[in-house]
Design an enzyme around this catalytic site. Sequence first.
Site, mmCIF file in Angstrom:
data_model
loop_
_atom_site.group_PDB
_atom_site.id
_atom_site.type_symbol
_atom_site.label_atom_id
_atom_site.label_comp_id
_atom_site.label_asym_id
_atom_site.label_seq_id
_atom_site.Cartn_x
_atom_site.Cartn_y
_atom_site.Cartn_z
ATOM 1 N N TYR A 1 -29.057 3.311 23.311
ATOM 2 C CA TYR A 1 -30.512 3.204 23.258
ATOM 3 C C TYR A 1 -31.153 4.481 23.775
ATOM 4 O O TYR A 1 -30.501 5.325 24.404
ATOM 5 C CB TYR A 1 -31.000 2.007 24.069
ATOM 6 C CG TYR A 1 -30.950 2.189 25.572
ATOM 7 C CD1 TYR A 1 -32.113 2.483 26.297
ATOM 8 C CD2 TYR A 1 -29.753 2.076 26.275
ATOM 9 C CE1 TYR A 1 -32.075 2.647 27.674
ATOM 10 C CE2 TYR A 1 -29.708 2.244 27.642
ATOM 11 C CZ TYR A 1 -30.867 2.532 28.342
ATOM 12 O OH TYR A 1 -30.837 2.716 29.699
ATOM 13 N N ARG B 1 -29.725 13.556 22.454
ATOM 14 C CA ARG B 1 -28.886 12.695 23.290
ATOM 15 C C ARG B 1 -28.450 11.449 22.542
ATOM 16 O O ARG B 1 -27.308 10.985 22.676
ATOM 17 C CB ARG B 1 -29.626 12.311 24.575
ATOM 18 C CG ARG B 1 -28.744 11.540 25.554
ATOM 19 C CD ARG B 1 -29.425 11.330 26.884
ATOM 20 N NE ARG B 1 -30.617 10.495 26.769
ATOM 21 C CZ ARG B 1 -31.430 10.220 27.786
ATOM 22 N NH1 ARG B 1 -31.183 10.726 28.988
ATOM 23 N NH2 ARG B 1 -32.490 9.450 27.616
ATOM 24 N N ARG C 1 -16.841 -11.593 14.782
ATOM 25 C CA ARG C 1 -16.483 -11.155 16.132
ATOM 26 C C ARG C 1 -15.015 -10.743 16.207
ATOM 27 O O ARG C 1 -14.101 -11.540 15.976
ATOM 28 C CB ARG C 1 -16.764 -12.264 17.153
ATOM 29 C CG ARG C 1 -16.676 -11.778 18.597
ATOM 30 C CD ARG C 1 -17.003 -12.886 19.595
ATOM 31 N NE ARG C 1 -17.150 -12.356 20.935
ATOM 32 C CZ ARG C 1 -16.121 -12.036 21.740
ATOM 33 N NH1 ARG C 1 -14.873 -12.235 21.329
ATOM 34 N NH2 ARG C 1 -16.355 -11.550 22.953
ATOM 35 N N LYS D 1 -25.451 6.769 26.823
ATOM 36 C CA LYS D 1 -26.567 5.874 27.137
ATOM 37 C C LYS D 1 -26.363 4.540 26.410
ATOM 38 O O LYS D 1 -27.072 4.191 25.464
ATOM 39 C CB LYS D 1 -27.903 6.523 26.770
ATOM 40 C CG LYS D 1 -29.103 5.876 27.468
ATOM 41 C CD LYS D 1 -30.337 6.727 27.293
ATOM 42 C CE LYS D 1 -31.581 6.063 27.891
ATOM 43 N NZ LYS D 1 -31.504 5.952 29.363
ATOM 44 N N GLU E 1 -26.798 8.894 40.935
ATOM 45 C CA GLU E 1 -28.124 8.766 40.322
ATOM 46 C C GLU E 1 -28.664 7.377 40.619
ATOM 47 O O GLU E 1 -27.999 6.563 41.254
ATOM 48 C CB GLU E 1 -28.041 8.988 38.814
ATOM 49 C CG GLU E 1 -27.150 7.984 38.090
ATOM 50 C CD GLU E 1 -27.026 8.270 36.600
ATOM 51 O OE1 GLU E 1 -27.901 8.975 36.053
ATOM 52 O OE2 GLU E 1 -26.057 7.791 35.987
ATOM 53 N N LEU F 1 -26.010 10.287 33.944
ATOM 54 C CA LEU F 1 -26.570 10.469 32.615
ATOM 55 C C LEU F 1 -27.453 11.714 32.645
ATOM 56 O O LEU F 1 -28.238 11.897 33.573
ATOM 57 C CB LEU F 1 -27.411 9.246 32.223
ATOM 58 C CG LEU F 1 -28.137 9.328 30.885
ATOM 59 C CD1 LEU F 1 -27.157 9.191 29.735
ATOM 60 C CD2 LEU F 1 -29.211 8.246 30.798
#
Length: 285
Positions: free
Chosen positions: A33, A52, A100, A149, A182, A207
């Site tokens: 995301y 990114r 799945r 991310k 972070e 990140l």
Amino acid sequence: MARIAYVNGRYQDLRDASVNIEDRGYQFADGVYEVCEVRGGRIVDFPRHMGRLQRSLSELRIALPMPLSALLIVLREVVRRNRVGYGIVYLQVSRGVARRDHGFPPASVKPSIVVTARPLNFAKNQDTAAHGIKVITHPENRWPRVAIKTVALLPNVLAKQAAREHGAYEAWYVDGDGYVTEGASSNAWIVTREGRVVTRSADSGILAGITRAVLIEALAALQLRFEERPFTPQEAHGAAEAFVTASSQIVMPVVAIDGQRVGDGKPGRIARRLREEFHRFSCFS
């Protein structure tokens, strides 16, 4: 006013928008995301965010769902339809919908894409910055590849909840060597007593924040001393200032860490200046 989302090619009322229950983002957190700031109805630092996004997708071997030029059109349209002048636009891409199975689905399965946008309260955000925030430290509990991310944010959720339960706004992760990495949803910074602005290198353990990258350019332009290196909670406790950076917060001063006052317990001069000048160094789309 009804909120509008973009889901796999369609603009829909948020109340009706949905993804298939076999979407791999839902079942495996198999997706990534991005969150971009919206300011004046325009998207902030879109090229950096898309760079990114492409790196994250590449690491997970997920295809970009559409050309970046088309993606920009979609993001702008979602912002427009939701009448967001100041706020955020959220983009999520998963590996798609398939039976799945832990292994990748066939190459014919297309990635899923969702885009939403919502306004933020500018006055409230400014008031928070004027008073500063509190943070706590929290043991690092994430997988090592935090530079991707990914939507797999359960450790971040638990850290953020721990912060709330301690009356704080954010949690700073501390690695096994005793260094701050972070925040649960931000990058962590301090300003030493000598006026050096310090944050951990993006080479490992964090990140590479987009706001972080822009701020590094701003520091150089403003001729402020900057160091990329680890720092401990103890050094942070004794710092002149501290702050966090993120797309939804820009530069947010920190006034207490683990209940200990930072500096004089008020937002610091350098953090305030960086917050005021940040958007001079951003690009708008």
